[in-house]
Scaffold this active site. Structure first.
Site, short mmCIF file in Angstrom:
data_model
loop_
_atom_site.label_atom_id
_atom_site.label_comp_id
_atom_site.label_asym_id
_atom_site.label_seq_id
_atom_site.Cartn_x
_atom_site.Cartn_y
_atom_site.Cartn_z
N LYS A 11 1.07 -0.82 -0.04
CA LYS A 11 0.09 -0.06 0.08
C LYS A 11 0.81 1.42 0.14
O LYS A 11 2.19 0.84 0.49
CB LYS A 11 -0.62 0.17 1.09
CG LYS A 11 -0.14 0.22 2.47
CD LYS A 11 0.32 1.79 2.89
CE LYS A 11 0.85 1.72 4.28
NZ LYS A 11 1.63 2.57 4.95
N ASP A 144 -2.36 -2.00 10.91
CA ASP A 144 -2.56 -2.10 8.92
C ASP A 144 -3.01 -3.62 8.99
O ASP A 144 -3.82 -3.10 7.51
CB ASP A 144 -1.24 -1.51 8.71
CG ASP A 144 -0.61 -0.08 8.64
OD1 ASP A 144 -2.08 0.32 8.85
OD2 ASP A 144 0.45 0.08 8.05
P1 ATP Z 1 4.57 -0.66 7.53
O1 ATP Z 1 4.11 0.16 6.27
O2 ATP Z 1 3.79 -1.65 7.90
O3 ATP Z 1 4.79 0.81 8.66
P2 ATP Z 1 7.11 -1.32 6.86
O4 ATP Z 1 7.40 -1.11 5.26
O5 ATP Z 1 7.21 -0.49 7.26
O6 ATP Z 1 5.68 -1.26 6.98
P3 ATP Z 1 8.15 -4.03 7.30
O7 ATP Z 1 8.20 -3.85 5.62
O8 ATP Z 1 6.97 -4.43 7.28
O9 ATP Z 1 7.56 -2.26 6.88
O10 ATP Z 1 8.68 -4.78 7.79
C1 ATP Z 1 9.62 -3.91 9.35
C2 ATP Z 1 9.80 -5.01 9.80
O11 ATP Z 1 9.08 -6.51 10.42
C3 ATP Z 1 11.49 -5.42 9.30
O12 ATP Z 1 12.21 -5.32 9.85
C4 ATP Z 1 11.35 -7.52 9.50
O13 ATP Z 1 12.13 -7.54 10.58
C5 ATP Z 1 10.18 -7.74 10.01
N1 ATP Z 1 8.61 -7.97 9.56
C6 ATP Z 1 8.54 -9.74 10.05
N2 ATP Z 1 7.03 -10.37 9.31
C7 ATP Z 1 8.15 -9.38 7.73
C8 ATP Z 1 7.34 -10.09 6.52
N3 ATP Z 1 6.97 -10.69 6.31
N4 ATP Z 1 7.86 -9.00 5.78
C9 ATP Z 1 8.75 -8.05 5.98
N5 ATP Z 1 9.30 -8.22 7.19
C10 ATP Z 1 9.35 -8.50 7.95
#
Ligand code: ATP
Length: 309
Positions: A11, A144
């Site tokens: 998203k 989320d």
């Molecule tokens: P958001 O937009 O919800 O803030 P984000 O893009 O900032 O998400 P994610 O890519 O979800 O962050 O990853 C944050 C942390 O979550 C990663 O550093 C990782 O250690 C952990 N994590 C747990 N499950 C997953 C997954 N399936 N894919 C990626 N990261 C994951």
């Protein structure tokens, strides 16, 4: 059913505002969420034994795959374990993750994988769970996740669990720049909390919702806004420069998603695949010349309802 495959879509935030803070410290948000075509692919298979095993597919394109946890820290494993406990499943499950969504990028990569795992387990084991039960299990794993269960264009309020479906964003392309540096969500929200409330410039989320209702793309683009952008940009000034580069390369508007550091630009209608590739190439070239490490993706708005009919 012995195997199930599901796509987990990323998203972006077309709008992100913070409207308060809960007693427990969680921020109350008002966000316009939009699913994009960029996605991970999850495959689920029943397996001997009593374990949840997660493997990363070698079809994954993410450069920093070593950072993806495959143990109980991964939201996919957490989701599968929760579903096994809640519905008394005794069989094991083998899950393969084809990872394409950049991590720690504000694109809900972990949350969307988590939502796909909740749906994948439901389908694989034919579980009798309702949408409410899935959302309830999901929100306990991440704010989320309820949004990611349905996706599309939605207004997200509360801590992210109060969702209102909106008129779909008019179709358009997007060019996404994920800088090589990370932005700590905790640090960004912490810096936001120390701002003088009188000086904060809040985006016009209600105006954006109205523009969406009218199918008015330029009205939406005029109101793209993220209250966290200046905070993250104070920590990483490259954010504003990346936006300028996207505009220089032909984007109609550009904005940071989530708590950053990813920035996306809207590609004007009527651009064919070759024009989009050229925009990507030029963006990469300027970023390289200016020494800003980043990965660049071309994607577009994705409407799950249109696809499912
Ligand atoms: P958001 O937009 O919800 O803030 P984000 O893009 O900032 O998400 P994610 O890519 O979800 O962050 O990853 C944050 C942390 O979550 C990663 O550093 C990782 O250690 C952990 N994590 C747990 N499950 C997953 C997954 N399936 N894919 C990626 N990261 C994951």
């Amino acid at each position: 059913m012995d195997t199930v495959t599901r796509n987990a879509y990323a998203k972006v935030n077309l709008g992100l505002d913070i409207v308060g803070i809960r007693e427990d410290g969680y921020h109350l948000v008002k966000m316009v969420m939009q699913t994009v075509e960029l996605h991970d692919v999850l495959s689920f298979k029943k397996a001997e034994g009593r374990e949840v095993v997660l493997r990363i597919s070698d079809k994954s394109t993410l450069p920093d795959l070593a950072d993806v946890p495959t143990d109980g820290r991964n939201l996919i494993v957490k989701a599968a374990e929760r579903m096994r406990q809640r519905y008394g499943i005794t069989e094991g499950v083998e899950i393969t993750l084809e990872k394409h969504i950049p991590m720690a990028a504000g694109m809900a990569g972990g949350s969307t994988d988590c939502a796909a795992a909740l749906r994948g387990m439901t389908e694989l084991f034919g579980l009798p769970c309702t949408e409410e039960e899935l959302a309830e299990t999901g929100v306990a794993l991440g704010a989320d996740v309820p949004y990611c269960l349905t996706g599309g264009t939605a207004l997200s309020q509360g801590i992210g669990e109060v969702l209102t479906e909106l008129s779909p964003m008019p179709g358009c392309g997007m060019i996404v720049v994920k800088p090589g540096f990370g932005a700590s969500t905790k640090e960004v929200y912490g810096a936001y909390d120390s701002l003088d409330p009188a000086g904060i410039d809040h985006p016009d989320i209600d105006g954006m919702v109205n523009a969406l209702e009218k199918g008015d793309l330029s009205g939406v683009l005029q109101r793209l806004g993220n209250v966290l952008e200046d905070v993250t940009a104070a920590l990483h000034p490259e954010i504003h420069r990346i936006e300028e580069i996207l505009i220089e390369c032909g984007a109609a508007a550009a904005i940071m998603t989530g708590s950053g550091p990813t920035v996306f630009g809207i590609i004007p209608e009527g651009q064919d695949a070759a024009a989009k590739d050229e925009m990507k190439r030029r963006t990469e070239e300027i970023l390289r010349e200016e020494g800003i490490p980043a990965a660049v993706y071309v994607t577009r708005v994705y409407d799950p309802q249109e696809v499912s009919g």
